[in-house]
Design a protein around this motif. Sequence first.
Motif, mmCIF file in Angstrom:
data_model
loop_
_atom_site.group_PDB
_atom_site.id
_atom_site.type_symbol
_atom_site.label_atom_id
_atom_site.label_comp_id
_atom_site.label_asym_id
_atom_site.label_seq_id
_atom_site.Cartn_x
_atom_site.Cartn_y
_atom_site.Cartn_z
ATOM 1 N N TYR A 28 62.631 6.885 46.725
ATOM 2 C CA TYR A 28 61.680 7.153 45.642
ATOM 3 C C TYR A 28 60.740 8.277 46.062
ATOM 4 O O TYR A 28 60.100 8.199 47.113
ATOM 5 C CB TYR A 28 60.890 5.884 45.321
ATOM 6 C CG TYR A 28 61.790 4.752 44.868
ATOM 7 C CD1 TYR A 28 62.220 4.678 43.544
ATOM 8 C CD2 TYR A 28 62.225 3.781 45.769
ATOM 9 C CE1 TYR A 28 63.050 3.664 43.134
ATOM 10 C CE2 TYR A 28 63.069 2.762 45.361
ATOM 11 C CZ TYR A 28 63.472 2.703 44.042
ATOM 12 O OH TYR A 28 64.314 1.705 43.631
ATOM 13 N N GLU B 274 53.591 2.478 38.296
ATOM 14 C CA GLU B 274 54.896 2.041 37.790
ATOM 15 C C GLU B 274 56.013 2.390 38.783
ATOM 16 O O GLU B 274 57.027 1.695 38.837
ATOM 17 C CB GLU B 274 55.161 2.636 36.396
ATOM 18 C CG GLU B 274 54.273 1.983 35.341
ATOM 19 C CD GLU B 274 54.621 2.352 33.908
ATOM 20 O OE1 GLU B 274 54.340 1.542 33.021
ATOM 21 O OE2 GLU B 274 55.150 3.457 33.675
ATOM 22 N N GLY B 275 55.804 3.443 39.547
ATOM 23 C CA GLY B 275 56.775 3.786 40.592
ATOM 24 C C GLY B 275 56.858 2.704 41.646
ATOM 25 O O GLY B 275 57.941 2.323 42.093
ATOM 26 N N GLU C 250 56.248 -0.381 41.221
ATOM 27 C CA GLU C 250 56.912 -1.559 40.640
ATOM 28 C C GLU C 250 58.433 -1.475 40.811
ATOM 29 O O GLU C 250 59.080 -2.462 41.141
ATOM 30 C CB GLU C 250 56.532 -1.719 39.152
ATOM 31 C CG GLU C 250 55.102 -2.214 38.983
ATOM 32 C CD GLU C 250 54.675 -2.379 37.523
ATOM 33 O OE1 GLU C 250 55.451 -2.013 36.623
ATOM 34 O OE2 GLU C 250 53.559 -2.875 37.293
ATOM 35 N N VAL C 251 59.000 -0.291 40.606
ATOM 36 C CA VAL C 251 60.455 -0.138 40.794
ATOM 37 C C VAL C 251 60.824 -0.338 42.260
ATOM 38 O O VAL C 251 61.842 -0.955 42.576
ATOM 39 C CB VAL C 251 60.955 1.276 40.413
ATOM 40 C CG1 VAL C 251 62.458 1.291 40.298
ATOM 41 C CG2 VAL C 251 60.336 1.751 39.149
ATOM 42 N N ILE D 107 60.939 -3.990 43.049
ATOM 43 C CA ILE D 107 62.111 -4.649 42.471
ATOM 44 C C ILE D 107 63.363 -4.284 43.276
ATOM 45 O O ILE D 107 64.207 -5.130 43.561
ATOM 46 C CB ILE D 107 62.308 -4.247 40.981
ATOM 47 C CG1 ILE D 107 61.127 -4.731 40.133
ATOM 48 C CG2 ILE D 107 63.638 -4.775 40.442
ATOM 49 C CD1 ILE D 107 61.154 -6.183 39.756
ATOM 50 N N GLY D 108 63.466 -3.019 43.645
ATOM 51 C CA GLY D 108 64.607 -2.566 44.453
ATOM 52 C C GLY D 108 64.694 -3.333 45.760
ATOM 53 O O GLY D 108 65.770 -3.747 46.198
ATOM 54 N N TYR E 165 61.944 4.398 31.125
ATOM 55 C CA TYR E 165 60.826 3.909 31.936
ATOM 56 C C TYR E 165 59.610 4.827 31.737
ATOM 57 O O TYR E 165 59.719 5.899 31.145
ATOM 58 C CB TYR E 165 61.253 3.864 33.406
ATOM 59 C CG TYR E 165 60.349 3.028 34.276
ATOM 60 C CD1 TYR E 165 59.900 1.791 33.836
ATOM 61 C CD2 TYR E 165 59.947 3.472 35.538
ATOM 62 C CE1 TYR E 165 59.063 1.020 34.628
ATOM 63 C CE2 TYR E 165 59.110 2.698 36.334
ATOM 64 C CZ TYR E 165 58.672 1.486 35.879
ATOM 65 O OH TYR E 165 57.844 0.723 36.657
ATOM 66 N N LEU F 245 63.232 -4.396 35.006
ATOM 67 C CA LEU F 245 63.534 -3.314 35.945
ATOM 68 C C LEU F 245 64.799 -3.579 36.754
ATOM 69 O O LEU F 245 65.392 -2.655 37.311
ATOM 70 C CB LEU F 245 62.359 -3.134 36.912
ATOM 71 C CG LEU F 245 61.200 -2.254 36.445
ATOM 72 C CD1 LEU F 245 60.028 -2.402 37.402
ATOM 73 C CD2 LEU F 245 61.644 -0.808 36.364
ATOM 74 N N ILE G 117 67.828 -1.123 38.690
ATOM 75 C CA ILE G 117 68.394 -1.246 40.043
ATOM 76 C C ILE G 117 69.901 -1.505 39.935
ATOM 77 O O ILE G 117 70.696 -0.908 40.662
ATOM 78 C CB ILE G 117 67.708 -2.384 40.833
ATOM 79 C CG1 ILE G 117 66.193 -2.170 40.885
ATOM 80 C CG2 ILE G 117 68.302 -2.490 42.238
ATOM 81 C CD1 ILE G 117 65.747 -0.903 41.547
#
Lengths: 81, 130
Positions: free
Chosen positions: A16, A30-31, A33-34, A37-38, B40, B112, B116
């Motif tokens: 990222y 928001e970055g 948050e990804v 999750i990843g 997004y 989300l 992924i």
Amino acid sequence: MEEGGSSGGVTKKFMYINRRAPYGTIYALEGLEVVLIGAAFEQDVSMVFLDDGVFQLKKGQNTEEAEMKNFFTGLPSPGDV
Amino acid sequence: MKFGIVVNEGPYTHEASDTAYQFSKAALEKGHEVLRVFFYHDGVNNGTRLTTPPQDDRHITNRWSELAEQHGLDLVVCIAAAQRRGIVDPDEAKRQGKDANNIASGFRISGLGQLIEVGIQADRLMVFGD
């Protein structure tokens, strides 16, 4: 792509790129948050901080008067990495 | 080639959604697969059916809906980003006690994890917008 982990047995590398300061826009929040999750999907996650993105790593940020959520308290600073 | 597409900007202000659309359309026409388009950040604003551009301009939302219908494209709007920006489907409207919904045809709201997942399944994940 390497085998192993969950998510159908496949682990991939996700990098990222963070180029924005933490509170001027919502990209950093928001970055993050990804990224989380990843990581929850047991992927091989890395973050790179470029340009104003380096401000995301600054210690002791106080967002109280801006009335914004201080969401970066959990990130390690460069000295700790 | 299997592609995953990420759209990070809303319609009209930025060209990102146009480029993502043109890329997806071209890829599909060349026989590639587009496994999912994930919206997004402000990209979720591409998914409101209330979008009403002037008649002589392209209709970015309808264009996505039509591409989805033609090719069975999976258009996914991030739930967390959508809630912040007021993009609502019938289920969410009920769950959050809202008096209306505005999701466009062919779009669905999900988590989300869908981003992924497509990142894992696709050969290439193409990110459009900042």
